[in-house]
Write an enzyme that holds these catalytic residues in place. Sequence first.
Site, PDB file in Angstrom:
ATOM      1  N   ASP A 236       0.832  -1.200   0.000  1.00 35.34           N
ATOM      2  CA  ASP A 236       0.000   0.000   0.000  1.00 35.34           C
ATOM      3  C   ASP A 236       0.872   1.258   0.000  1.00 35.34           C
ATOM      4  OD1 ASP A 236       0.895  -0.695   2.630  1.00 35.34           O
ATOM      5  OD2 ASP A 236      -0.478   0.786   3.444  1.00 35.34           O
ATOM      6  N   GLU A 239       3.412   1.532   2.527  1.00 34.90           N
ATOM      7  CA  GLU A 239       4.504   0.550   2.365  1.00 34.90           C
ATOM      8  C   GLU A 239       4.482  -0.536   3.424  1.00 34.90           C
ATOM      9  OE1 GLU A 239       7.809   3.728   2.470  1.00 34.90           O
ATOM     10  OE2 GLU A 239       7.853   3.010   0.410  1.00 34.90           O
TER      11      GLU A 239
HETATM   12  C1  NOJ Z   1       8.735   2.944   6.571  1.00 35.57           C
HETATM   13  C2  NOJ Z   1       7.477   3.217   5.795  1.00 35.57           C
HETATM   14  O1  NOJ Z   1       7.684   4.137   4.795  1.00 35.57           O
HETATM   15  C3  NOJ Z   1       6.399   3.645   6.735  1.00 35.57           C
HETATM   16  O2  NOJ Z   1       5.249   3.976   6.040  1.00 35.57           O
HETATM   17  C4  NOJ Z   1       6.160   2.534   7.675  1.00 35.57           C
HETATM   18  O3  NOJ Z   1       5.092   2.803   8.519  1.00 35.57           O
HETATM   19  C5  NOJ Z   1       7.429   2.235   8.443  1.00 35.57           C
HETATM   20  N1  NOJ Z   1       8.494   1.927   7.527  1.00 35.57           N
HETATM   21  C6  NOJ Z   1       7.241   1.128   9.443  1.00 35.57           C
HETATM   22  O4  NOJ Z   1       6.957  -0.080   8.792  1.00 35.57           O
HETATM   23  C1  NOJ Z   2       6.567   6.919   4.395  1.00 31.38           C
HETATM   24  C2  NOJ Z   2       5.196   6.963   3.827  1.00 31.38           C
HETATM   25  O1  NOJ Z   2       4.427   5.991   4.473  1.00 31.38           O
HETATM   26  C3  NOJ Z   2       5.209   6.726   2.344  1.00 31.38           C
HETATM   27  O2  NOJ Z   2       3.909   6.920   1.831  1.00 31.38           O
HETATM   28  C4  NOJ Z   2       6.162   7.654   1.649  1.00 31.38           C
HETATM   29  O3  NOJ Z   2       6.236   7.328   0.293  1.00 31.38           O
HETATM   30  C5  NOJ Z   2       7.543   7.584   2.268  1.00 31.38           C
HETATM   31  N1  NOJ Z   2       7.468   7.745   3.696  1.00 31.38           N
HETATM   32  C6  NOJ Z   2       8.455   8.670   1.708  1.00 31.38           C
HETATM   33  O4  NOJ Z   2       7.940   9.934   2.025  1.00 31.38           O
END
Ligand code: NOJ
Ligand code: NOJ
Length: 520
Positions: A236, A239
């Site tokens: 999603d 991520e």
């Molecule tokens: C990094 C991801 O970009 C973020 O969205 C996520 O919540 C964390 N890792 C923890 O899994």
């Molecule tokens: C974490 C977020 O969850 C994700 O949507 C985003 O792409 C990355 N950070 C980078 O900003």
Amino acid sequence: MVSLNQIVYLNGLTKLINITYDALDIRQQYVQSLNLAVEPSGPPPPSPPEEPKPYARPQGFSSDISDWMATSATQAGISKKRMFDNISPEGAVKGLVTAAQSRADPDYWYHWIRDAALTMDVVVMLYEAASPQKKGFYEERLFWYAKASIDEQNDPTAITGLGEPKFYLDTNTGYTGPWGRPQNDGPGARAITLIRFAEAYLKNGGSHSVVTSQIWPAIARDIAYVADAWKTGSFDLWEEVNSQHFYNRIIHRRALVLGSQFAKKLGYNDDAARYSAVATQVLESAKGFWDSQRNLVLYSYGPVMRDKSSYKDISVVLSVLHGYNDDGVFSATNDQILASAYHIATSFLDIYPIAKIRKDGSGNPLGMPIGRYPEDVYDGVGTSRGNPWYLTTSAMAELFYKAAAEFQARDQITVTQATEDFWRYFAPPADPTLNRKYTSRSHTFKEMVRALQGWGDMWMRTVKYWAPKDGRFPEEYDREDGRGVGAKDLTWSYAAWITAGAARSRASGDQEWLRRIADL
Ligand code: NOJ
Ligand code: NOJ
């Protein structure tokens, strides 16, 4: 014998087709077919907590927010400057966008396909709005972006090909460490941005042959990928989970519709017909995410993580902001979207301690802080407890501004069973009657629109209230004390502020806001 001592509420589960299991002793996987119809049994789902009571009755736009968002005010300049600082930053391949100015804790020093597409879409918007002598600045960056996109698509090291979510800034090659991949919203979002750029470029007198040689190749690859991959599992936008997502469906559908129209324009009629047929299937599938019992658009179908069982996720709101195609399908006034927005927004009331602060220093009401989803545990660096984010709070404002403008343009609001709670919570002074149609002549209609405008401003006031003094937005604000936390100068935080500003200016009839910010 296996026993499941956990209650499972899987929406949409009607039949168990087979069971796949690991036989650990012999290290083999077995599939046994079941074909069992699923009948609900066991205890009913927990009854929802009591409905929250409205705590503010805002009336229309407020001057403090007009002042804060004015293009003559510092925040407009800061949001714009900091966003552009992150486009082709020093040390990066031209056309790449860093997600933030943060190289450790967390390391966001990468080009994310999603973040970059959403950011460059704002650049397209500025390009369209800018005065002639300013357009070149935007156009140059957009051509860099198109070129960089083609290189990414051709990168042989990208582990999941076009599904690869992030690229090294210095080489523009796919990240090779472990990551949630693929993320198939990326190519859809990128195609939308590039098509919008190509259209704007042609409208500005740009040459057809430049479009077919420098922009179309990137678009064609992305759309072909989307037409193939829309159904397959993907991580999603946060991520976190490999599953089927409403957000991705809506992005894919818009990419396919725009892709089909643009292909036709260039004379690729077979492609055009194919993309349009797939777009129809994608939309049909997206409609299936509505859960009439929960009165909510489910953010995903399939596995969910960490008890993310409220099924409430701001990604449903973002779907409309990024994926609406001006054709009446899943727009900001869609009943199901409004119903979901109500559930999502109010879900944070009990989660964030700072939601108790309901007024700013001058006594003006604040919107409740908005995060990604109530069960979130990502704290901006690691995992502990989730926080509200600037971009998601701006997103709620943007949705409400867009809804206000659209209702006015249509000159009609009908409260349905799906939206009854929404209106009761957000527009108590209007007190509309179920199933009655209101037009702008009525007092009720005016109250409803003013409530939407007022809540939009309340959320922008929340962003303002919890913004660091220097106006530089990181990713999040702490749920306990509102301090800015997480990645510094998050590009997407600025992009979301600008798109909310554009929506506000349209809703308030200020035609010039975009041009002014574009000409800054
Ligand atoms: C990094 C991801 O970009 C973020 O969205 C996520 O919540 C964390 N890792 C923890 O899994
Ligand atoms: C974490 C977020 O969850 C994700 O949507 C985003 O792409 C990355 N950070 C980078 O900003």
